[in-house]
Scaffold this motif. Sequence first.
Motif, short mmCIF file in Angstrom:
data_model
loop_
_atom_site.label_atom_id
_atom_site.label_comp_id
_atom_site.label_asym_id
_atom_site.label_seq_id
_atom_site.Cartn_x
_atom_site.Cartn_y
_atom_site.Cartn_z
N ARG A 294 0.81 -1.21 0.00
CA ARG A 294 0.00 0.00 0.00
C ARG A 294 0.85 1.27 0.00
NH1 ARG A 294 -4.65 -0.31 -2.33
NH2 ARG A 294 -5.72 -2.22 -1.71
N LYS A 295 1.99 1.22 0.64
CA LYS A 295 2.87 2.38 0.69
C LYS A 295 4.26 1.95 0.21
CE LYS A 295 0.36 4.71 4.43
NZ LYS A 295 0.45 5.31 5.79
N GLY A 296 4.31 1.57 -1.06
CA GLY A 296 5.56 1.06 -1.60
C GLY A 296 6.39 2.08 -2.32
N GLY A 297 5.97 3.36 -2.30
CA GLY A 297 6.69 4.39 -3.04
C GLY A 297 8.12 4.57 -2.57
N LEU A 298 8.32 4.59 -1.25
CA LEU A 298 9.67 4.76 -0.70
C LEU A 298 10.54 3.56 -1.03
CD1 LEU A 298 11.72 6.34 0.96
CD2 LEU A 298 10.74 5.33 3.03
N LEU A 299 9.99 2.37 -0.86
CA LEU A 299 10.75 1.16 -1.18
C LEU A 299 11.09 1.11 -2.67
CD1 LEU A 299 11.93 -1.56 -0.35
CD2 LEU A 299 9.65 -2.57 -0.66
N LEU A 300 10.17 1.54 -3.51
CA LEU A 300 10.42 1.58 -4.95
C LEU A 300 11.60 2.48 -5.27
CD1 LEU A 300 9.73 1.22 -7.95
CD2 LEU A 300 7.95 2.95 -7.67
N THR A 301 11.65 3.64 -4.63
CA THR A 301 12.75 4.58 -4.85
C THR A 301 14.08 3.98 -4.41
OG1 THR A 301 11.24 6.44 -4.52
CG2 THR A 301 13.60 6.89 -4.35
N ILE A 302 14.07 3.32 -3.26
CA ILE A 302 15.30 2.71 -2.74
C ILE A 302 15.79 1.61 -3.67
CG2 ILE A 302 16.26 1.36 -0.83
CD1 ILE A 302 14.37 2.88 1.04
N LEU A 303 14.86 0.88 -4.28
CA LEU A 303 15.23 -0.24 -5.14
C LEU A 303 15.89 0.21 -6.44
CD1 LEU A 303 12.15 -2.63 -4.79
CD2 LEU A 303 14.47 -3.05 -3.98
N ILE A 304 15.34 1.26 -7.04
CA ILE A 304 15.80 1.59 -8.39
C ILE A 304 16.83 2.72 -8.45
CG2 ILE A 304 13.59 0.86 -9.33
CD1 ILE A 304 12.96 3.80 -9.86
N MET A 305 16.94 3.53 -7.41
CA MET A 305 17.88 4.65 -7.47
C MET A 305 19.32 4.21 -7.68
SD MET A 305 16.60 7.57 -7.68
CE MET A 305 18.05 8.55 -7.37
#
Length: 223
Positions: free
Chosen positions: A157-168
Amino acid sequence: MIAVLRTTLAREMTLAFRRRADLLNPLFFFVVVVSLFPIGVTLDLTKLALMAPGILWVSALLASLLSLDLMFRNDFDDGTLEQMLLAAVPPQLLVLCKIISHWLVTGLPLTLLSPLLSVMLALPAKAVPVLMLSLLLGTLSLSLIGSVGAALTVGLRKGGLLLTILIMPILVPVLIFGTSTVQAMATDQPWQGYMALLGAFAAGAFTLTPWLTVAALNVTVGD
């Protein structure tokens, strides 16, 4: 097959334009962030011109990240994503349509807006075409690579921060090559090598990420 792809792309574009706030948020963010640098850092045009490539590139990448979390979110919530994976059409092609639609409504507008903001940062006019070409390739790479992260976090539900950490970390080479390309052009240095590396990165991402994204979606939907 072509008709299915055309229909899928038209559907994605229609849905994107229905969520106009999601379309405008990256553009507003891009404008606001770039505008703050002359106000908060320096008004010296010489210094701004030196920092302009990095400012524009970092701002564009961060703005593109704002909408990545929504790439598969709505389809996951209403069950369309599962049907897409079970369709007779290869899911990699359908995923590629979603990636292209994300780039068309995010990366392309940011690229078209960049010349206006480059004037604010005193970037030499001769570097503007190279800036736009590098952003075209860079934002496409972000959409492609970001699709893998969006697929892995779509069930959260709140995966935006994790998404950023994964791809940056993966996007760091894109940022380096893109900034170096524009900086080299602005200072009359050879820039074609950096652009070639940026293009090679985009080509590699275009080849691999649809398959990786489908694999990630199968894991997410299967769970």
